[in-house]
Design an enzyme around this catalytic site. Sequence first.
Site, PDB file in Angstrom:
ATOM      1  CD  GLU A 129     -26.440   5.062  36.810  1.00 33.99           C
ATOM      2  OE1 GLU A 129     -27.073   4.353  37.610  1.00 33.99           O
ATOM      3  OE2 GLU A 129     -26.778   5.204  35.619  1.00 33.99           O
ATOM      4  CG  HIS A 131     -30.984   5.358  39.613  1.00 30.44           C
ATOM      5  ND1 HIS A 131     -32.357   5.416  39.507  1.00 30.44           N
ATOM      6  CD2 HIS A 131     -30.510   5.332  38.340  1.00 30.44           C
ATOM      7  CE1 HIS A 131     -32.698   5.423  38.229  1.00 30.44           C
ATOM      8  NE2 HIS A 131     -31.604   5.370  37.500  1.00 30.44           N
ATOM      9  CD  GLU A 140     -33.807   5.577  34.625  1.00 30.61           C
ATOM     10  OE1 GLU A 140     -32.904   6.344  34.241  1.00 30.61           O
ATOM     11  OE2 GLU A 140     -33.609   4.664  35.443  1.00 30.61           O
TER      12      GLU A 140
END
Length: 297
Positions: free
Chosen positions: A148, A151, A224
């Site tokens: 995360e 990201h 991803e």
Amino acid sequence: MRRIGLFLLTNIAILVVLSVVARFLGLESILDESGVGLDLSQLLGFCAVFGMGGAFISLAISKWQAKHMLGVRLIESPRDANLQWLVERISQHAKAAGIGMPEVGIYEDATPNAFATGASRNRALVAVSSGLLQRMNRDELDGVLGHEISHIANGDMITLTLVSGVVNTFVLFLARVVGFFVDRVVLRNERGLGLGYFITTIVAQIVFGILASTIVMWFSRRREFRADAGSARLAGTDKMIAALQALKSGPKQPLPESVAAFGISGGEVSGLRRLFLSHPPLDERIAALRRLGGQSA
């Protein structure tokens, strides 16, 4: 399929609503020059304002929307050792990734999942589900947190917004070109924009919107793999692989569409439906990480 349907309906609804608003305000009258001709540059500019504008409005409210939709509780003063560890690890990963400390939150959901969202690399939110904390050990959790944070560090929220904005722009543009063609060339209407234009534009917008979604989802899947690789650097390849393997065995319930693209896990489908997946299948992600780490399958 519910995730796919919600995604398509949300994006199509946004474009249709913007079109209706534009018509109500009389903005599309600029495209009709006394019933003759079509100014393509003017049309493209008009579509860019609405296509990019809608995408950036979604980005601007993404953190607020996620908090309210999922009931995220911010962890400001960790009340136990597990939450304190969670906040500390996110802080360490954020520092290593060179970004500001994000807000940290938890939401009630038995499904192991987490997501990152926010309009800025330095003003983001990382939220984890209660199921993730209950079902994963700290090594697995560390892999998820690294994913995360990656990201955020990669600027994925901004980049996906730009991609969506460009795609929305051309959906609006091409739908109106098709509508204009049908209205003027096929139906031979010469008095302003007729009913044929508006019906054709809406139908074309839906069709182009579905096709365009495959482009956005392709980009999302590529992103991803990058976030997985980023987690491997921050937390370690073994931890990221362990996290994905734990997700394979846990219950699966999708996140709301507004944050689904930034969750740790997506759906598992086959055939043409794969084109609409925001996340690659977990097995493919694990295989990519093993290649990255030089491990044998």
